[in-house]
Enzyme design. Structure first.
Site, PDB file in Angstrom:
ATOM      1  N   HIS A   1      54.920   3.633  30.151  1.00 58.27           N
ATOM      2  CA  HIS A   1      55.108   2.356  30.829  1.00 58.27           C
ATOM      3  C   HIS A   1      53.891   1.488  30.577  1.00 58.27           C
ATOM      4  O   HIS A   1      52.770   1.998  30.504  1.00 58.27           O
ATOM      5  CB  HIS A   1      55.287   2.564  32.344  1.00 58.27           C
TER       6      HIS A   1
ATOM      7  N   ASP B   1      63.812   4.946  34.153  1.00 56.67           N
ATOM      8  CA  ASP B   1      65.020   4.995  33.327  1.00 56.67           C
ATOM      9  C   ASP B   1      65.403   6.404  32.922  1.00 56.67           C
ATOM     10  O   ASP B   1      66.547   6.674  32.580  1.00 56.67           O
ATOM     11  CB  ASP B   1      64.833   4.132  32.077  1.00 56.67           C
TER      12      ASP B   1
HETATM   13  N1  CMC Z   1      56.837   8.181  23.007  1.00 65.39           N
HETATM   14  C1  CMC Z   1      55.802   8.474  22.174  1.00 65.39           C
HETATM   15  N2  CMC Z   1      54.645   7.784  22.120  1.00 65.39           N
HETATM   16  C2  CMC Z   1      54.517   6.747  22.964  1.00 65.39           C
HETATM   17  C3  CMC Z   1      55.537   6.401  23.858  1.00 65.39           C
HETATM   18  C4  CMC Z   1      56.721   7.152  23.871  1.00 65.39           C
HETATM   19  N3  CMC Z   1      57.719   6.856  24.701  1.00 65.39           N
HETATM   20  N4  CMC Z   1      55.147   5.313  24.585  1.00 65.39           N
HETATM   21  C5  CMC Z   1      53.912   4.998  24.145  1.00 65.39           C
HETATM   22  N5  CMC Z   1      53.535   5.870  23.173  1.00 65.39           N
HETATM   23  C6  CMC Z   1      52.231   5.887  22.495  1.00 65.39           C
HETATM   24  C7  CMC Z   1      52.133   4.746  21.490  1.00 65.39           C
HETATM   25  O1  CMC Z   1      52.562   5.158  20.206  1.00 65.39           O
HETATM   26  C8  CMC Z   1      50.667   4.408  21.541  1.00 65.39           C
HETATM   27  O2  CMC Z   1      49.983   5.346  20.741  1.00 65.39           O
HETATM   28  P1  CMC Z   1      48.613   4.914  19.982  1.00 65.39           P
HETATM   29  O3  CMC Z   1      47.636   4.596  21.073  1.00 65.39           O
HETATM   30  O4  CMC Z   1      48.270   6.125  19.199  1.00 65.39           O
HETATM   31  O5  CMC Z   1      48.968   3.734  19.144  1.00 65.39           O
HETATM   32  C9  CMC Z   1      50.268   4.666  22.989  1.00 65.39           C
HETATM   33  O6  CMC Z   1      51.232   5.622  23.483  1.00 65.39           O
HETATM   34  C10 CMC Z   1      50.317   3.422  23.865  1.00 65.39           C
HETATM   35  O7  CMC Z   1      51.601   2.827  23.710  1.00 65.39           O
HETATM   36  P2  CMC Z   1      51.889   1.274  23.648  1.00 65.39           P
HETATM   37  O8  CMC Z   1      53.115   1.024  22.851  1.00 65.39           O
HETATM   38  O9  CMC Z   1      50.637   0.563  23.222  1.00 65.39           O
HETATM   39  O10 CMC Z   1      52.129   0.974  25.164  1.00 65.39           O
HETATM   40  P3  CMC Z   1      52.883  -0.270  25.733  1.00 65.39           P
HETATM   41  O11 CMC Z   1      52.332  -0.483  27.090  1.00 65.39           O
HETATM   42  O12 CMC Z   1      52.838  -1.404  24.783  1.00 65.39           O
HETATM   43  O13 CMC Z   1      54.415   0.228  25.791  1.00 65.39           O
HETATM   44  C11 CMC Z   1      56.508   1.011  26.537  1.00 65.39           C
HETATM   45  C12 CMC Z   1      55.071   0.602  26.938  1.00 65.39           C
HETATM   46  C13 CMC Z   1      57.313   1.248  27.821  1.00 65.39           C
HETATM   47  C14 CMC Z   1      57.187  -0.118  25.741  1.00 65.39           C
HETATM   48  C15 CMC Z   1      56.433   2.297  25.683  1.00 65.39           C
HETATM   49  O14 CMC Z   1      55.817   3.336  26.418  1.00 65.39           O
HETATM   50  C16 CMC Z   1      57.797   2.739  25.181  1.00 65.39           C
HETATM   51  O15 CMC Z   1      58.251   2.262  24.134  1.00 65.39           O
HETATM   52  N6  CMC Z   1      58.497   3.676  25.926  1.00 65.39           N
HETATM   53  C17 CMC Z   1      59.837   4.070  25.578  1.00 65.39           C
HETATM   54  C18 CMC Z   1      60.821   3.020  26.072  1.00 65.39           C
HETATM   55  C19 CMC Z   1      61.007   3.069  27.571  1.00 65.39           C
HETATM   56  O16 CMC Z   1      61.205   4.118  28.166  1.00 65.39           O
HETATM   57  N7  CMC Z   1      60.996   1.882  28.202  1.00 65.39           N
HETATM   58  C20 CMC Z   1      61.271   1.732  29.631  1.00 65.39           C
HETATM   59  C21 CMC Z   1      60.129   1.181  30.397  1.00 65.39           C
HETATM   60  S1  CMC Z   1      60.413   1.376  32.167  1.00 65.39           S
HETATM   61  C22 CMC Z   1      61.716   0.297  32.531  1.00 65.39           C
HETATM   62  C23 CMC Z   1      61.342  -1.123  32.447  1.00 65.39           C
HETATM   63  O17 CMC Z   1      60.398  -1.536  33.134  1.00 65.39           O
HETATM   64  O18 CMC Z   1      62.009  -1.842  31.701  1.00 65.39           O
END
Ligand code: CMC
Length: 431
Positions: free
Chosen positions: A308, A366
């Site tokens: 998240h 989710d």
């Molecule tokens: N699986 C594997 N690696 C992950 C995941 C994941 N689900 N989420 C983040 N990472 C890694 C990412 O690759 C990054 O690694 P590095 O630092 O080596 O580059 C690190 O963790 C930080 O991730 P980020 O993408 O910079 O974090 P963010 O805050 O931009 O993204 C997120 C948050 C929710 C988009 C992401 O965690 C994700 O894509 N999760 C899966 C989709 C999901 O479940 N979304 C629902 C969110 S809750 C409901 C809502 O509020 O809508």
């Protein structure tokens, strides 16, 4: 917002600029950069708004490190445990928990608006049967502005109130109609003797040919899903609604914009994506392969339902829903559902894996909402529409707050331009 008397100093080309610092009632201080461009001629750069407060708000507070979510100060676990969705709607919209009389009045106002204009039925029939219900939802909610002309004037507080109540009341009806249409069953009219969640289940699962009784455990679980998704401060779809409405666009168009944004798999689409991922994994023995893929930087695959932007410890909504998931699965006798076994095993494996621990990736709301909705019999394509109908109150509360704010101005981010500088047009024969 309190002026802290503190300020930050920015030094740029030998010149110093004092930037005021404000203190919120909770959370980190914010540096006020509103006059920065006028004074120093520079912009700030923050794609994805990771360090930027786009507005001030009194509705919802999240402490991502503590795993805390408060609506108007009340913790989400207390609201999910002791309150119910319509009461939380009232709290979000008006700022305080209602008295019994206020709640009754609000419930009457909402239930009076649950039906949609009969002509809207024809509008649905224009969609292909295999249209994703989110596509239908975006279209039909946007089209509400073509049906309800008496609640379009955003400068009139009474019209804003009517639009708010209409949207909260009609979204379940529209979402259920999108579902019924997609499976070729007749639309079911709302029943105002049922509570909000039970009425939604009734509109989705009853058919004219037989009696349908809503199981109270299922309607309670549905109410919890709605309550837990009601608002989440300045997330992508809420910010979309605020940005769309900053131009003065009508509320139905703005909520349609929020629904469109919510659809993406990184946001509300994650519950559908999560279930599809669990189905793709299929069996417990394939989990290690998917965990490795999620960790591989060269593989775009991510564990859906994990991680998240704000919660870096635990998602407090996920904690509550995990309990509901257990109740629903016990009731429906699907403890041995292979999908759930994969979900449970995946949750444990990821929680104990150094990669997920180090990056603070926990199951989010989710992850569990998808499992509950699947057990209730919803197809995965309905997961995000259900998220949309619950979040509608959050979008509207934030929209109302923004419109009533005298400081409200059109949202217009700046950019770091990296394209060509001015050059002369070349005639086509010379290119
Ligand atoms: N699986 C594997 N690696 C992950 C995941 C994941 N689900 N989420 C983040 N990472 C890694 C990412 O690759 C990054 O690694 P590095 O630092 O080596 O580059 C690190 O963790 C930080 O991730 P980020 O993408 O910079 O974090 P963010 O805050 O931009 O993204 C997120 C948050 C929710 C988009 C992401 O965690 C994700 O894509 N999760 C899966 C989709 C999901 O479940 N979304 C629902 C969110 S809750 C409901 C809502 O509020 O809508």
């Amino acid at each position: 917002m309190t002026d802290t008397q503190k300020s930050a100093t920015l030094t740029l080309d030998g010149e110093s600029y004092e930037l005021p610092i404000f203190s919120p009632t909770a959370g980190p201080d914010v540096v006020d950069i509103r006059k920065l461009y006028a004074q120093a001629g520079v912009f700030t750069y923050d794609p994805g708004f990771t360090s930027t407060a786009s507005c001030d708000s009194t509705i919802t507070y999240i402490d991502g490190d503590k795993g805390e979510l408060l609506h108007r100060g009340y913790p989400i676990d207390q609201l999910a445990g002791k309150s119910h969705y319509l009461e939380v709607c009232y709290l979000l919209l008006y700022g305080e928990l209602p008295t019994a009389a206020q709640l009754e009045d609000f419930e009457v106002r909402v239930t009076r608006h649950t039906m949609v204009h009969e002509q809207m039925h024809n509008f649905f029939r224009g969609f292909r049967r295999d249209a994703h219900p989110m596509a239908t939802l975006v279209g039909v909610v946007g089209a509400m502005s073509a049906f309800y002309h008496d609640s379009l004037d955003v400068t009139d507080p009474w019209q804003r109130e009517v639009a708010a109540v209409r949207l909260i009341a009609k979204l379940p009806t529209i979402a259920a109609m999108a579902y019924k249409y997609s499976i070729g069953q007749p639309f079911v009219y709302p029943r105002n003797d049922l509570d909000y969640a039970a009425n939604f289940l009734h509109m989705c699962f009853s058919v004219p040919a037989e009696e349908y009784h809503v199981n109270p455990i299922l309607s309670r679980a549905m109410d919890r899903i709605l309550t837990l998704h009601a608002d989440h401060e300045q997330n992508a779809s809420t910010s979309t609604v605020r940005l769309a409405s900053s131009s003065g666009a009508n509320p139905f168009a703005c909520i349609a914009a929020g629904i469109a944004c919510l659809w993406g798999p990184a946001h509300g689409g994650a519950n559908q994506a999560c279930l599809e991922m669990l189905k793709e994994i299929g069996t417990v023995d394939r989990i290690p392969e998917y965990i490795e893929r999620a960790k591989d930087k060269n593989d775009p695959f991510r564990l859906m339902g994990f991680g998240h932007r704000v919660y870096k410890n635990t998602d407090p909504r996920a904690k509550v829903l995990k309990q509901s998931a257990d109740e629903v699965l016990e009731l429906l006798g699907v403890e041995n559902n292979p999908l759930l076994q994969v979900a449970k095993e995946l949750e444990q494996t990821a929680l104990n894996d150094p990669y997920f621990i180090e990056k603070k990736l926990f199951p989010n709301v989710d992850f569990y909402s998808g499992i509950i909705l699947e057990a209730m019999g919803f197809p995965t394509s309905m997961f995000t529409p259900i998220f949309a109908l619950s979040r509608t109150v959050g979008w509207i509360s934030q929209w109302k707050e923004m419109i009533a704010d005298p400081q409200n101005k059109i949202g217009r981010p700046r950019q770091l331009y990296l394209g060509e500088t001015m050059r002369d047009y070349t005639d086509i024969e010379q290119r």
